[in-house]
Structures are given as structure tokens and as C-alpha cells.
Design an enzyme around this catalytic site. Structure first.
Site, PDB file in Angstrom:
ATOM      1  N   SER A  20       8.406  -0.093   6.860  1.00  0.00           N
ATOM      2  CA  SER A  20       7.899   0.914   5.936  1.00  0.00           C
ATOM      3  C   SER A  20       8.940   2.013   5.706  1.00  0.00           C
ATOM      4  O   SER A  20      10.036   1.728   5.233  1.00  0.00           O
ATOM      5  CB  SER A  20       6.570   1.458   6.459  1.00  0.00           C
ATOM      6  OG  SER A  20       5.888   2.187   5.479  1.00  0.00           O
ATOM      7  N   ASP A  74      -0.250  -4.926  -0.169  1.00  0.00           N
ATOM      8  CA  ASP A  74       0.542  -3.741   0.189  1.00  0.00           C
ATOM      9  C   ASP A  74       1.116  -3.130  -1.079  1.00  0.00           C
ATOM     10  O   ASP A  74       1.746  -3.830  -1.879  1.00  0.00           O
ATOM     11  CB  ASP A  74       1.674  -4.154   1.144  1.00  0.00           C
ATOM     12  CG  ASP A  74       2.513  -2.987   1.638  1.00  0.00           C
ATOM     13  OD1 ASP A  74       2.196  -1.820   1.327  1.00  0.00           O
ATOM     14  OD2 ASP A  74       3.493  -3.245   2.359  1.00  0.00           O
ATOM     15  N   HIS A 127      -0.400  -3.795   4.625  1.00  0.00           N
ATOM     16  CA  HIS A 127       0.674  -2.955   5.122  1.00  0.00           C
ATOM     17  C   HIS A 127       0.439  -2.633   6.603  1.00  0.00           C
ATOM     18  O   HIS A 127      -0.679  -2.353   7.015  1.00  0.00           O
ATOM     19  CB  HIS A 127       0.722  -1.644   4.321  1.00  0.00           C
ATOM     20  CG  HIS A 127       1.863  -0.767   4.688  1.00  0.00           C
ATOM     21  ND1 HIS A 127       3.132  -0.959   4.194  1.00  0.00           N
ATOM     22  CD2 HIS A 127       1.946   0.303   5.511  1.00  0.00           C
ATOM     23  CE1 HIS A 127       3.942  -0.040   4.689  1.00  0.00           C
ATOM     24  NE2 HIS A 127       3.247   0.729   5.497  1.00  0.00           N
TER      25      HIS A 127
END
Length: 314
Positions: free
Chosen positions: A159, A255, A285
Site C-alpha cells: 500500500s 481494491d 486491500h
């Protein structure tokens, strides 16, 4: 694809922790809640994955000492991985990402250095990126203390940490070092663009990571929206991606960051950078951190570990 059944089970178990989204909290509240959720998730498993050695220490950085955690596997290969945790540049720390760091060390055979870079909004862009670059420089110059060969260093992260890994790879190229042998980017943030199909499909209020959450994260991280045009904030904005380290990019179907991660992989490939892109269907995610409860998380960790091992042992 429909949501993976194991993924649905995990969402059911953790529903109470997602009742109030992060964008409705202060940074301090979001950090505290994330630590509580991380501890609860860890408690659902069998405890930390065994590893030969774990050591906390500090190294010098541009804004003061940087805490790091060093994970050394059995029979280390001499390779090193700089790992940058996710959390939107605002939340998470070494503890929330202890499990993937252990897994990558064991699976790759490389020593993992997990970096506790400065968080926003107290330290805004480019503080996190400069800390991560400084840690990579330190590993290149002092890695022998940890049994790391300076020519066999990878960067990785999930991320916002994937964003930082991509940025460090660009910084290392642009600044003449240190040498980066591989980059493993796990659903990386690469651009500030809420118009992609994945944002439209999966950015609603009920999603784990919503468009409003990402607005909150970017708002804490940047001094001004104009900085989102800078490659060291949004690596997809770079005009030239040639000369970067070979890459593995992992994305998740459900996501908001899926499309920008995949766009970055395509840009790398087009620039002549050996790149593999893997999308894991039916997961959300953050799934990479959900092993062993989620089989696809285990598979993704094995894929990343194997790719890093192959790159650093080549």
C-alpha cells in the site's frame, strides 16, 4: 469473481473494527484502533511465525533516528530486504507488519529490515520517502554488520509502503545509488486519481479502503494537492521509468488501488524493466497480511518471497 469465502469469513470476524472508517477519526484514533485490530487478528492465529532472530535498533535519518526491526532467517542468504509498512503514510508501525516481515525473511532467505519511517501529518511528504531512502542507503553502507551483501538488496512494501518502495527505487536511480536489485510492490499507491475503474467499483463507504479514506490519507500526507504531480509522491507521474530494478507487482481485485498498481506495472514493462504483475481475485486491500487465515495471502507471500529469493540469488 465473487469474494473469496475465507475473505468473507475474515470480514465477518473483523466487522466491529470497521464500524467507523478511518476518515471519520483523528490520526491518533486511527492509529490506536489499527493497533487494536492488528493485535486481535494476531490473536486469531497460532502466534508469530518462528524466525531465527529479531532485533530492534535505530539508525540515523534526515529527521532524527529511525527505528528499524531486523529479521534474520535460518541460514541467511546474504540478501537484504528493506520493508516499508503500509497505512496511508499515517497509521501502522513495526508491530502491525511483524507477520509479513517474518514471512518474507523466511521465504526469501534474506534478512529483512523493517523501517519505522516518520508518519504524517506530523511529518508530511517527503519525510517518509526520505527516511526510507536513508534506511536503504544505511543498509547498503552498513549491511555487512547484518550479513547483507550491498549488491543484493531489494525494496518492498504494501500500500503506502509499496508507494515508498517504488519511490526509493526511483530515488536510487536518480541519485546514483544505492544499487537496488529488485522491487516487490504489494498493491502500491502510485497516483492520486479517483477516476479509475477500481475506485468507481470499490471505493464506496462500505469498502475496506474507500475513496474518502484515501482522500483523508493523501490530505494528511501532502502539504498541497499540487505535490501529487511529483514522482516521489506519486511514482506513476514519473516521465521515465527506465533503468529501474526488476519488479513484482501484486494487486487485489476488490481494491481501489488495483488499477493504479497495474498501470505502474505496465509502465515499468513498457520502459524495459522486467516486471511480473499478479492480480489476486476475490480478495480486498490488505489481504497480504492475512496469512495463514487466508490461503491467497499465503500464496501471495510465497510468490513475493520466491521472486525476491530468485532475484537476490541470481
Amino acid at each position: 469473481m465473487p469474494l473469496d469465502p475465507q475473505m468473507q469469513d475474515i470480514l465477518t470476524l473483523t466487522a466491529e473494527f470497521r464500524a467507523v472508517p478511518n476518515h471519520q477519526k483523528t490520526a491518533q484514533q486511527a492509529r490506536a484502533d489499527t493497533l487494536e485490530r492488528s493485535a486481535a487478528m494476531a490473536g486469531m492465529g497460532d502466534g508469530p511465525q518462528p524466525i531465527a532472530s529479531v532485533e530492534d535498533r535505530t539508525i540515523p535519518g534526515p529527521g532524527g533516528d529511525i527505528p528499524i526491526r531486523v529479521y534474520t532467517p535460518e541460514n541467511p542468504s546474504g540478501g537484504g530486504i528493506l520493508y516499508f509498512h503500509g497505512g496511508g503514510w499515517v497509521i501502522c508501525n513495526l508491530d502491525t507488519h511483524d507477520a509479513p516481515a517474518r514471512a518474507l525473511a523466511n521465504l526469501s532467505g534474506a534478512t529483512v529490515i523493517s523501517v519505522d519511517y516518520r508518519l504524517a501529518p506530523e511529518a508530511k511528504y517527503p519525510a517518509a520517502a526520505e527516511d526510507c531512502y536513508a534506511a536503504t542507503q544505511w543498509a547498503s553502507e552498513h549491511g555487512a554488520e547484518l550479513g547483507i551483501d550491498a549488491s543484493r538488496i531489494a525494496v518492498s512494501g504494501d500500500s503506502a509502503g509499496g508507494n515508498l518502495a517504488a519511490v526509493v527505487a526511483q530515488m536510487a536511480r536518480d541519485r546514483g545509488g544505492p544499487a537496488i536489485a529488485f522491487q516487490a510492490l504489494i498493491y502500491p499507491v502510485t497516483d492520486l486519481d479517483f477516476t479509475t475503474a477500481s475506485y468507481i467499483e470499490h471505493g464506496g463507504e462500505g469498502d475496506l479502503l474507500s475513496a474518502e479514506d484515501m482522500t483523508w490519507y493523501w490530505g494528511h500526507y501532502l502539504e498541497s494537492p499540487e505535490q501529487a504531480k511529483e514522482p516521489y509522491a506519486a511514482p506513476l507521474q514519473a516521465g521515465d521509468l527506465s533503468g529501474l530494478a526488476p519488479a513484482l507487482v501484486i494487486t487485489a481485485e476488490y481494491d481501489v488501488l488495483r488499477d493504479e498498481g497495474e498501470a505502474y506495472a505496465r509502465r515499468l514493462w513498457s520502459a524495459g524493466v522486467p516486471t511480473k504483475l499478479t492480480r489476486y481475485d476475490g480478495v480486498i486491500h490488505g489481504f497480504f497480511n492475512m496469512a495463514p487465515m487466508l490461503d491467497k495471502a499465503t500464496a501471495a507471500q510465497h510468490e513475493a518471497g520466491a521472486a525476491i529469493r530468485a532475484a537476490l540469488e541470481a
